[in-house]
Write an enzyme that holds these catalytic residues in place. Structure first.
Site, PDB file in Angstrom:
ATOM      1  N   GLU A  86       0.788  -1.227   0.000  1.00 40.11           N
ATOM      2  CA  GLU A  86       0.000   0.000   0.000  1.00 40.11           C
ATOM      3  C   GLU A  86       0.825   1.285   0.000  1.00 40.11           C
ATOM      4  O   GLU A  86       0.374   2.302  -0.500  1.00 40.11           O
ATOM      5  CB  GLU A  86      -0.934   0.006   1.225  1.00 40.11           C
ATOM      6  CG  GLU A  86      -2.046  -1.022   1.176  1.00 40.11           C
ATOM      7  CD  GLU A  86      -3.095  -0.692   0.132  1.00 40.11           C
ATOM      8  OE1 GLU A  86      -3.402   0.500  -0.050  1.00 40.11           O
ATOM      9  OE2 GLU A  86      -3.596  -1.621  -0.529  1.00 40.11           O
ATOM     10  N   SER A 449     -46.604 -36.325  33.742  1.00 39.67           N
ATOM     11  CA  SER A 449     -46.149 -37.065  34.924  1.00 39.67           C
ATOM     12  C   SER A 449     -44.920 -36.461  35.577  1.00 39.67           C
ATOM     13  O   SER A 449     -44.533 -36.897  36.669  1.00 39.67           O
ATOM     14  CB  SER A 449     -45.858 -38.516  34.537  1.00 39.67           C
ATOM     15  OG  SER A 449     -47.047 -39.166  34.131  1.00 39.67           O
TER      16      SER A 449
END
Length: 769
Positions: A86, A449
């Site tokens: 860059e 149950s």
């Protein structure tokens, strides 16, 4: 000659005036530029992160993904590659690279195209922090001025740090640390040379070189970066060749691994954060540390998903892509992209036109694979696949995939610490991406149950013992509308007089009904309400004994926690800490509790002593028998004597439960349909296998039964009558009593033995015990 001299003076004057105007213009422009000294204390937008108790990232929310990092922690190789790609003269210029500008100008005039950029890293920092990306003359002038000013106020390392944290690298990722996580699922210091080159190549055009969406272009750009790295002697030839040969395919795998299966608990944390801080919660860098144990959470999600996929359901094919999209592969790809790979590995595919009996499918990305049916699917259960049908497949070898299906049934799994109430795992459905409805918290269903242990605990508190007898015979109750209510046992059989231990171990419905009759409906309903089970004695009547009361899976888990917590219900918690971007705690203990309850409001979430430690221990001991020889016998495969639990099934099999616990942890599984269809199975066959699979993965190696209270004694009783055993009685079993209960029973038996021991009829026995 004089004319030429005058012309030179005129031109010089004009040039000087132009320079003066330019300088004045720049000075005026500089007055309106922001103060770059603020970059020394910059605050980045960071997403809201949801973490497990160990610090594992479960989810993050926000438009920006960012992981700020100090320049000293950035790999030197990445910095060198970045500068080589860059801004090669970064350490030599003062914000503007005149050599680079000259080359760009020459290239523009010779080719007529803008092939080379002249922006330095400093100029990019200026643009990213203060300017827009619009390409205008004035923006470029401002960019240059800001670059000069930044170079005056900051050193090179500070500028680099701003750059590596601010630059946009695609997929909502800002900064290299976030991009490393997004694309590779790694920290920066874990990246290979190839992966570093991929990231360094992104700033030029993140959308064009995105390795997930554009893998071929990303590969080309990576190779360009690798070439620059070799040219600048950052890597040698062997490193260059090895990196160039490395594929970018693992990017996709890393992307898939980011799905943690913690969507439901993460969304609870997100909702809490939004309620407290609003939309700003998504950019403050807040980290919410949940009580979730990462391993337990992953096991819970996978166990539930596998269990639901294995349920006996009709195979149905709902969509046909050829009818909808024709033979357009691009349309197929887009349509398949709406589905995420499940935690069990299922992914969508389209059945291709068949030339043989082999089944071939098209998967997202253009992959065509051969698939087979699971061995467990009977020939009569297989649907007739048509060309273009949408199916789901998972890999079973390098070249073959197996057909699967997304289940229609849903489920929930909750696991929490019995003593502290901290949630260790929470799953609210088959897949969060498929449905955000959190069934673990938001859904209340009949418990069936699973209610029975609480009825028996109530009975013990009222003077019964597990040796007491109750009649397992038919009951007929008038409903008041001209019809009779005739409850039945699951096996439609009747056992006559039974000890309470046996009736709970084998989940006898008629004994439970008689027990509620004896205890009193209003009293039982109030007792259940204390445990978080919604019951109405007037509306439900005696059916309350069969589990028509309702609870969420989380509420039921809290209720069962009381059995291994000395009869005391813990308050539920799911949040350890909330920290800011600096890692400091933001909230006190009471504020965290308020935050928890803002999205998880539970009635009576205070610690309460509801049953004595002695009686909860006795009920727990019976629930261990449920696993050893009762309705949960299937759990014996775990070969653990320190597990306790109870199955639960409602009328017409609309809900299936298993609630199990150990000395320090309770886990509850619920399975059912959102529209209340009937399941093909109950708690023992549907919910229990999921619980077994989950518990197997999280149980500690050390066996630790629940600690027995000091005043609990084990005494032999007659297996049929429940009376204390005497002499050489061969039909005895051991039963647990408190010392006070034993003393009372011994006294009562002595009175019985004085003259009419053999004459006690069954009715008197029932009343006595």
């Amino acid at each position: 000659m004089v004319f030429i001299f005058r012309m030179m003076l005129w031109c010089g004057y004009r040039l000087m005036m132009g320079l003066i105007c330019l300088i004045l213009s720049l000075m005026v422009l500089s007055l309106f530029l922001p103060n770059v000294s603020s970059l020394k204390t910059v605050t980045y937008r960071e997403p809201l992160q949801i973490l497990s108790r160990e610090g594992v990232l479960l989810a993050e929310y926000g438009e920006v993904k960012r992981i700020p990092i100090k320049i000293d922690h950035v790999p030197k190789l990445l910095i060198k590659a970045l500068i080589a790609t860059e801004d090669q003269r970064f350490y030599n210029h003062h914000g503007l690279d005149w050599v680079g500008i000259g080359r760009a100008v020459v290239s523009l005039f010779t080719t007529g195209e803008k092939r080379q950029g002249a922006s330095t890293l400093t100029m990019q920092v200026a643009r990213n922090f203060y300017l827009t990306r619009e390409k205008t003359f004035f923006r470029k002038i401002n960019e240059v001025l800001l670059a000069f000013m930044i170079e005056r106020h900051l050193d090179k390392n500070a500028i680099l740090e701003l750059y590596v944290n601010k630059i946009f690298l695609g997929a909502r990722s800002y900064g290299f640390a976030a991009a490393a996580k997004t694309y590779f699922g790694k920290h920066l210091d874990e990246l290979s040379v190839s992966e570093i080159a991929v990231l360094v190549g992104l700033p030029k055009a993140p959308s064009s070189y995105n390795p997930i969406e554009k893998p071929l272009r990303a590969l080309e750009r990576r190779n360009v970066v690798l070439g620059k790295m070799r040219e600048k002697k950052i890597i040698d030839h062997d490193q260059y060749q090895s990196a160039k040969d490395e594929p970018i395919a693992p990017v996709l795998q890393a992307r898939q691994k980011q799905s943690t299966g913690a969507g439901y608990i993460a969304d609870m944390a997100r909702q809490a954060a939004y309620q407290k801080w609003g939309a700003s919660a998504y950019e403050k860098g807040i980290k919410m540390v949940t009580s979730i144990d990462f391993h337990s959470q992953m096991s819970a999600q996978k166990s539930l998903a596998i269990g639901l996929e294995r349920m006996p359901e009709k195979w149905e094919i709902e969509n046909n892509y050829i009818q909808t999209y024709g033979l357009d592969a691009i349309a197929w790809h887009k349509a398949l992209s709406q589905y995420t790979t499940t935690i069990t590995g299922l992914r969508p595919a389209v059945v291709l036109p068949q030339d043989s009996q082999d089944i071939w499918v098209y998967q997202k990305g253009g992959v065509c694979t051969r698939v087979v049916w699971p061995e467990t699917v009977k020939q009569t259960d297989k649907p007739l696949l048509k060309d273009g049908d949408l199916v789901f497949v998972r890999p079973i070898s390098d070249h073959t995939w197996q057909l699967g299906r997304l289940p229609k049934a849903q489920g929930a799994l909750v696991s929490l610490e019995s003593s502290t109430g901290y949630i260790r795992a929470l799953v609210g459905g088959y897949q969060f991406q498929q449905s955000h409805f959190n069934r673990a918290v938001q859904s209340t269903r009949q418990v069936g149950s699973a209610i029975k242990p609480f009825l028996y605990a109530k009975a013990l508190e009222q003077g019964y013992t597990m040796a007491s007898l109750m009649n397992d015979m038919p009951i007929v109750e008038s409903t008041g509308d001209g019809e009779d209510w005739r409850p039945k046992n699951v096996d439609h059989d009747f056992k006559g007089l039974m000890r309470l231990r046996e009736s709970l171990v084998f989940s006898r419905n008629l004994v439970s009904v008689r027990l509620v009759q004896a205890l009193g409906l209003p009293s039982v309903a109030r007792f259940l309400q204390q445990f978080g089970i919604k019951a109405d004695s007037q509306q439900d009547g005696l059916s309350l004994a069969l589990g028509v009361g309702q609870a969420s899976p989380l509420s039921l888990a809290r209720a069962y926690a009381g059995f291994s917590n000395d009869g005391r219900l813990p308050s539920v918690h799911w949040l350890y800490d909330v920290v800011n971007r600096s890692g400091q705690s933001m909230l006190g203990e009471s504020e965290i509790t308020d935050l928890e309850q803002s999205v998880l409001s539970m009635e009576s979430n205070q610690t309460e002593q509801l049953v004595s430690p002695e009686h909860t221990y006795i009920v727990s001991d019976v629930l261990r028998d449920v696993i050893k020889r009762g309705t949960a016998r299937r759990a014996r495969v775990l070969n653990r004597p320190d597990l306790y639990g109870k199955t639960g099934t409602t009328n017409q099999n609309k809900d299936a439960w298993f609630s199990g616990f150990s000395a320090d942890q309770v886990s509850v599984v619920w399975v059912g349909y959102d529209d209340y269809q009937s399941l093909k199975g109950g708690g023992a066959s549907v919910a229990l296998p999921i619980w077994i699979d989950f518990v197997r993965s999280i149980l500690p190696s050390k066996v630790t039964p629940i600690k027995k209270p000091a005043n609990i004694v084990s005494v032999r009783v007659d297996a049929k009558s429940g009376r204390l055993a005497h002499g050489q009685n061969s039909r005895t079993v051991f039963e647990l009593f408190t010392q006070q209960e034993l003393a009372q029973l011994s006294s009562a038996h002595e009175e019985q033995d004085d003259g009419h021991h053999e004459d006690i009829d069954e009715q008197n026995q029932e009343q006595l015990f």
